[in-house]
Design a protein around this motif. Structure first.
Motif, PDB file in Angstrom:
ATOM      1  N   VAL A   1       0.829  -1.213   0.000  1.00  0.00           N
ATOM      2  CA  VAL A   1       0.000   0.000   0.000  1.00  0.00           C
ATOM      3  C   VAL A   1       0.862   1.261   0.000  1.00  0.00           C
ATOM      4  CG1 VAL A   1      -1.751   1.292   1.278  1.00  0.00           C
ATOM      5  CG2 VAL A   1      -1.896  -1.192   1.153  1.00  0.00           C
ATOM      6  N   MET A   2       1.917   1.276   0.811  1.00  0.00           N
ATOM      7  CA  MET A   2       2.718   2.500   0.960  1.00  0.00           C
ATOM      8  C   MET A   2       3.533   2.848  -0.281  1.00  0.00           C
ATOM      9  SD  MET A   2       1.738   3.745   3.714  1.00  0.00           S
ATOM     10  CE  MET A   2       2.851   5.117   3.891  1.00  0.00           C
TER      11      MET A   2
ATOM     12  N   ASP B   1       1.252   2.935  -6.749  1.00  0.00           N
ATOM     13  CA  ASP B   1       0.920   4.114  -7.531  1.00  0.00           C
ATOM     14  C   ASP B   1      -0.605   4.200  -7.654  1.00  0.00           C
ATOM     15  OD1 ASP B   1       0.259   2.170  -9.402  1.00  0.00           O
ATOM     16  OD2 ASP B   1       1.886   2.659 -10.786  1.00  0.00           O
ATOM     17  N   ALA B   2      -1.093   5.101  -8.467  1.00  0.00           N
ATOM     18  CA  ALA B   2      -2.545   5.326  -8.569  1.00  0.00           C
ATOM     19  C   ALA B   2      -3.282   4.060  -9.008  1.00  0.00           C
ATOM     20  CB  ALA B   2      -2.834   6.473  -9.534  1.00  0.00           C
ATOM     21  N   ASP B   3      -2.745   3.324  -9.976  1.00  0.00           N
ATOM     22  CA  ASP B   3      -3.404   2.089 -10.420  1.00  0.00           C
ATOM     23  C   ASP B   3      -3.361   1.024  -9.337  1.00  0.00           C
ATOM     24  OD1 ASP B   3      -3.980   3.192 -12.902  1.00  0.00           O
ATOM     25  OD2 ASP B   3      -2.103   2.479 -13.803  1.00  0.00           O
ATOM     26  N   GLY B   4      -2.265   0.953  -8.610  1.00  0.00           N
ATOM     27  CA  GLY B   4      -2.147  -0.012  -7.522  1.00  0.00           C
ATOM     28  C   GLY B   4      -3.125   0.269  -6.398  1.00  0.00           C
ATOM     29  N   ILE B   5      -3.323   1.565  -6.085  1.00  0.00           N
ATOM     30  CA  ILE B   5      -4.278   1.932  -5.030  1.00  0.00           C
ATOM     31  C   ILE B   5      -5.697   1.567  -5.446  1.00  0.00           C
ATOM     32  CG2 ILE B   5      -5.329   3.927  -3.863  1.00  0.00           C
ATOM     33  CD1 ILE B   5      -2.759   2.994  -2.563  1.00  0.00           C
ATOM     34  N   VAL B   6      -6.023   1.692  -6.731  1.00  0.00           N
ATOM     35  CA  VAL B   6      -7.349   1.281  -7.211  1.00  0.00           C
ATOM     36  C   VAL B   6      -7.569  -0.203  -6.910  1.00  0.00           C
ATOM     37  CG1 VAL B   6      -8.740   0.898  -9.291  1.00  0.00           C
ATOM     38  CG2 VAL B   6      -7.555   3.057  -8.982  1.00  0.00           C
TER      39      VAL B   6
ATOM     40  N   GLU C   1      -2.113  10.157  -1.322  1.00  0.00           N
ATOM     41  CA  GLU C   1      -1.808   9.892   0.091  1.00  0.00           C
ATOM     42  C   GLU C   1      -3.084   9.638   0.903  1.00  0.00           C
ATOM     43  OE1 GLU C   1       1.098   9.409   1.862  1.00  0.00           O
ATOM     44  OE2 GLU C   1       1.828   9.226  -0.178  1.00  0.00           O
ATOM     45  N   THR C   2      -4.122  10.402   0.649  1.00  0.00           N
ATOM     46  CA  THR C   2      -5.389  10.223   1.363  1.00  0.00           C
ATOM     47  C   THR C   2      -5.979   8.854   1.043  1.00  0.00           C
ATOM     48  OG1 THR C   2      -5.804  12.594   1.329  1.00  0.00           O
ATOM     49  CG2 THR C   2      -7.706  11.161   1.700  1.00  0.00           C
ATOM     50  N   ARG C   3      -5.956   8.478  -0.221  1.00  0.00           N
ATOM     51  CA  ARG C   3      -6.486   7.169  -0.623  1.00  0.00           C
ATOM     52  C   ARG C   3      -5.658   6.051   0.008  1.00  0.00           C
ATOM     53  NH1 ARG C   3      -6.627   7.443  -6.864  1.00  0.00           N
ATOM     54  NH2 ARG C   3      -7.488   5.361  -6.641  1.00  0.00           N
ATOM     55  N   ARG C   4      -4.357   6.254   0.083  1.00  0.00           N
ATOM     56  CA  ARG C   4      -3.452   5.266   0.688  1.00  0.00           C
ATOM     57  C   ARG C   4      -3.798   5.082   2.173  1.00  0.00           C
ATOM     58  NH1 ARG C   4       1.691   6.945  -1.356  1.00  0.00           N
ATOM     59  NH2 ARG C   4       1.353   5.468  -3.011  1.00  0.00           N
ATOM     60  N   TYR C   5      -4.009   6.186   2.900  1.00  0.00           N
ATOM     61  CA  TYR C   5      -4.348   6.104   4.321  1.00  0.00           C
ATOM     62  C   TYR C   5      -5.730   5.488   4.536  1.00  0.00           C
ATOM     63  CZ  TYR C   5      -0.243   8.325   6.236  1.00  0.00           C
ATOM     64  OH  TYR C   5       1.040   8.575   6.620  1.00  0.00           O
TER      65      TYR C   5
END
Length: 179
Positions: free
Chosen positions: A48-49, A52-57, A74-78
């Protein structure tokens, strides 16, 4: 990105100066670099940390969070990290430990029976939003919390401050708004 293999370095001396061979290796080097980039990207998206954007999706989909591309990464990651937290009874001690674990510079101050101030120092532009989202997700419904961003500076000059408040509005089934 560093190349793991340079094909020209592996080429035999026999082919040195042969235009066709050098051109062929140059094209193949481009393909190998693209493959290495894809491998690096996939490896980063496993966590998670570092995603990238596709990985967070993909992570949001796995934990059941609606993907909002309007939020910063960062907000999506948290949000994903908060959803992955193990279910544990929420206590003030646990919340303090959680804030420390997530590297959020915040202190909890009790200011009433069911009311707390969360005093923190923002580290970046979206830190306050991330903290508020985290608190809304994990705090019990009967606790009220206020977030206070304490900014300190040693610079001299004019400071312009603004203040505002948010009053939540509830819509009832009668169509009348109560605030």
């Amino acid at each position: 990105m560093a190349r793991l293999v340079r094909l020209k370095d592996l080429m035999s001396e026999y082919y040195s100066g042969v235009l066709e061979m050098e051109t062929l290796l140059e094209v193949e080097q481009y393909e190998l670099d693209e493959l290495q980039s894809a491998i690096d990207r996939q490896a980063g998206n496993q966590f998670v940390m570092t995603a990238d954007a596709d990985g967070i999706v993909a992570w949001e989909s796995m934990v059941g969070i609606e993907t909002l591309t309007s939020m910063d990464l960062e907000t999506r990651r948290y949000n994903v990290l908060a959803r992955l937290l193990p279910p544990k009874p929420m206590t003030i001690t646990y919340l303090s430990e959680l804030l420390e674990m997530l590297n959020i510079n915040a202190k909890l101050v009790k200011n009433g029976t069911f009311s707390f101030n969360v005093e923190f120092n923002a580290t970046d532009y979206g830190a306050a939003d991330r903290l508020n989202l985290l608190l809304k997700q994990i705090m019990p419904a009967n606790l009220v919390f206020n977030t206070i961003n304490k900014v300190t500076s040693t610079k001299q000059g004019t400071a312009y401050l603004g203040a505002g408040s948010l009053k939540e509005i509830e819509r009832t089934n009668t169509g009348v708004l109560h605030g």
